[in-house]
Structure formats: structure tokens, C-alpha cells
Write an enzyme that holds these catalytic residues in place. Structure first.
Site, PDB file in Angstrom:
ATOM      1  N   SER A 158       0.854  -1.198   0.000  1.00  0.00           N
ATOM      2  CA  SER A 158       0.000   0.000   0.000  1.00  0.00           C
ATOM      3  C   SER A 158       0.882   1.238   0.000  1.00  0.00           C
ATOM      4  O   SER A 158       2.005   1.210   0.522  1.00  0.00           O
ATOM      5  CB  SER A 158      -0.865   0.003   1.268  1.00  0.00           C
ATOM      6  OG  SER A 158      -1.431   1.276   1.481  1.00  0.00           O
ATOM      7  N   TYR A 201      -2.300   0.031  10.239  1.00  0.00           N
ATOM      8  CA  TYR A 201      -2.418  -0.660   8.938  1.00  0.00           C
ATOM      9  C   TYR A 201      -1.164  -0.391   8.101  1.00  0.00           C
ATOM     10  O   TYR A 201      -0.546  -1.310   7.554  1.00  0.00           O
ATOM     11  CB  TYR A 201      -3.674  -0.157   8.228  1.00  0.00           C
ATOM     12  CG  TYR A 201      -3.810  -0.531   6.776  1.00  0.00           C
ATOM     13  CD1 TYR A 201      -4.290  -1.775   6.399  1.00  0.00           C
ATOM     14  CD2 TYR A 201      -3.488   0.381   5.766  1.00  0.00           C
ATOM     15  CE1 TYR A 201      -4.432  -2.109   5.054  1.00  0.00           C
ATOM     16  CE2 TYR A 201      -3.623   0.065   4.425  1.00  0.00           C
ATOM     17  CZ  TYR A 201      -4.097  -1.181   4.059  1.00  0.00           C
ATOM     18  OH  TYR A 201      -4.233  -1.514   2.735  1.00  0.00           O
TER      19      TYR A 201
END
Ligand SMILES: NC(=O)c1ccc[n+]([C@@H]2O[C@H](COP(=O)([O-])OP(=O)(O)OC[C@H]3O[C@@H](n4cnc5c(N)ncnc54)[C@H](O)[C@@H]3O)[C@@H](O)[C@H]2O)c1
Length: 260
Positions: free
Chosen positions: A152, A165
């Protein structure tokens, strides 16, 4: 040194004057998170490009997704330490591994609950790690292979609200780079993509908020979030022999967001 017993579908080098083939005929792929937006799109792209695809997800809808692309299904939870061996013993040897299963928890970094932290670490980091570790002997038997992790843009960028995250994705990216160094001698390549905002269930509620969505669009040089299908070309490139000399790279597929 190449492993003895390497099979005919071992990764190929490009031949002078002819581009390496962007083709997966004869290759077997395992795709985690294949009931989801990005994993499902990559699984479909691989199947359309000739691979035999095993779609894995804990969500039962993966059966229908696998049926649509003419592949096989494994229903399982990547938090289960026994899953990789069980899955690979059903599949046999694999050439391609795609690690797309993931979860996101939107919370402050300091306020996350113990359970949420554990879930993020288990699904986003331990799950991919165990899957790669179990797949290595299979990839070696095939004379090499290719792994793609879905990381990500939040791995390299501090994004308020998803810091834990992002930390799991930063660790995942590091794992890919480090294992690429260790496993290169076995002709195993590991790469990743770092998506920005992609229209999937994971971002559904965030991007449904028109005010927030407008702020996000403003920061993306290409002016919009991506469709999951837009993850497929970069992923297939990294998995394919066209990228035979690319390893340990995390490719931003974010419409330029990381630059803004
Ligand atoms: N959507 C985005 O904007 C975006 C951006 C950057 C990275 N990512 C990453 O892309 C990957 C795919 O996400 P997506 O956007 O397609 O979301 P998604 O929610 O559509 O797909 C995630 C899939 O992972 C599966 N999954 C979750 N926990 C699992 C577990 N324990 N065992 C097995 N399967 C499990 C879910 O069932 C789901 O099918 C994730 O790793 C996510 O972190 C997404």
C-alpha cells in the site's frame, strides 16, 4: 545455482530481438484475497492470460468468483498457520503466488485495541509471510517463480487514521525486499504493488463520503481513485517473464498520489 529437476515451465530469460512473453500458459497461480476487489481482478487477469488459478479467501463467495474465471477454490483463513501447507498440498507445485488478502482498521495509531492490532498483524503480515515460506520449496521445484504482494502507499507515507495498517504494510514491503535478496539465487522473484485508493469493499464507506472523496481526488494527480482492474496490468507485468530481471521492487500504482 538452478535447482535440479527444474521443470519446463521455469521462468525464461528474454530472447534477443523478441520481448519476453507476457503469457502464463502452463503456470499455476495461487491468489489470496481472491473474493475481494484487487485479488479477484488479478486472479481473473491471470486466468485470462493462460494460468491455472487457485483462488483462496475466507469469504465463501470466492467459489463463485473462481467459477467465473474457470479456476479452483480454497476457502480458508490466512490467520490459520496450517493453511499454507494444506492449500499447497492440494495444489501441488505453484509458479506464481499473489498475496492480496488484507484487512484495514481505521483508528488512531495510539487508540487501536489489542484485538484489532493482532488482526492487522496476523492477516496483513503473518499471513503473507507464512504463505511465502511454505511456497518456497514448491517454487524451487519448479525452477523458480514469482511472488507479488499487495502492499500500500501507506507503507511509505504516514496517513492519519490508518497508521497501524500502514505499519503492517511497511513490514510487508520490507519482507518482499529482504526475501528478494535471499531467494534470488533460486530464481524466485518477489515484488509488490503499492496501490493508492482503489474502489473496493475496503474503501467503500470512505469514498462514499462525498466530501472526503473530493478531498482525496484533489490529491491524486490523475484525479480519481482506481478501478480494481487497473491493478492487473502492473501486477501481471511484475509476475511475468517480461519482468525477469526485476525483483525486490514495490511499484506504486496510485495515480501519482505518492508524489503529491
Ligand atoms: N482498496 C484500496 O484502496 C487498497 C489500497 C492499498 C492496498 N490495498 C490492499 O489490497 C489488498 C486487497 O484489498 P481490496 O481493496 O481488494 O479489499 P477487499 O476487502 O475487496 O478484499 C480483501 C479480501 O481479503 C480477504 N480476507 C481478509 N481477511 C482474510 C483472512 N483472514 N483470510 C483470508 N482472506 C481474507 C477478504 O475476505 C476479501 O475478499 C489488501 O491487502 C489491501 O490492504 C487496498
Amino acid at each position: 545455482m538452478a535447482d535440479p529437476g527444474a521443470r519446463e515451465h521455469a521462468p525464461q530469460r528474454a530472447v534477443a530481438g523478441r520481448p519476453a512473453r507476457f503469457d502464463f500458459t502452463g503456470r499455476t497461480a495461487l491468489v489470496t484475497g481472491a473474493a475481494g476487489g484487487i485479488g479477484g481482478a488479478i486472479a481473473a487477469g491471470l486466468a485470462a492470460s493462460g494460468a491455472t488459478v487457485w483462488s483462496l479467501d475466507r469469504d465463501d463467495t470466492v467459489r463463485a468468483a473462481a467459477d467465473r474465471i474457470g479456476g479452483h477454490t480454497i476457502v480458508g483463513d490466512v490467520r490459520d498457520p496450517g493453511l499454507p501447507e494444506a492449500a499447497l498440498s492440494r495444489i501441488g507445485d505453484v509458479d506464481l503466488l499473489v498475496l492480496a488478502a488484507g484487512v484495514q482498521v481505521r483508528t488512531t495509531g495510539s487508540g487501536i485495541t489489542e484485538d484489532d492490532w493482532q488482526r492487522l498483524a496476523d492477516v496483513n503480515l503473518s499471513g503473507p509471510y507464512r504463505m511465502i515460506r511454505a511456497a518456497v520449496p514448491h517454487l524451487r521445484r519448479r525452477g523458480g517463480g514469482s511472488v507479488l504482494a499487495v502492499s500500500s502507499m501507506s507503507a511509505d507515507r504516514a496517513v492519519a487514521g490508518i497508521v497501524p495498517y500502514g505499519a503492517t504494510k511497511a513490514a510487508l514491503s520490507h519482507l518482499i525486499r529482504g526475501l528478494a535478496v535471499e531467494l534470488g539465487e533460486h530464481r524466485i522473484r518477489l515484488n509488490g504493488i503499492a496501490p493508492g485508493y482503489v474502489l473496493t469493499a475496503m474503501t467503500g464507506s470512505l469514498l462514499a463520503d462525498e466530501e472526503r472523496a473530493a478531498r482525496i481526488r484533489e490529491r491524486i494527480p490523475l484525479g480519481r481513485p482506481a478501478d480494481p482492474e487497473e491493478m492487473v496490468g502492473p501486477s501481471l507485468f511484475l509476475l511475468s517473464d517480461a519482468a525477469a530481471y526485476v525483483t525486490g521492487q514495490i511499484l506504486a500504482v496510485d495515480g501519482g498520489y505518492a508524489l503529491s
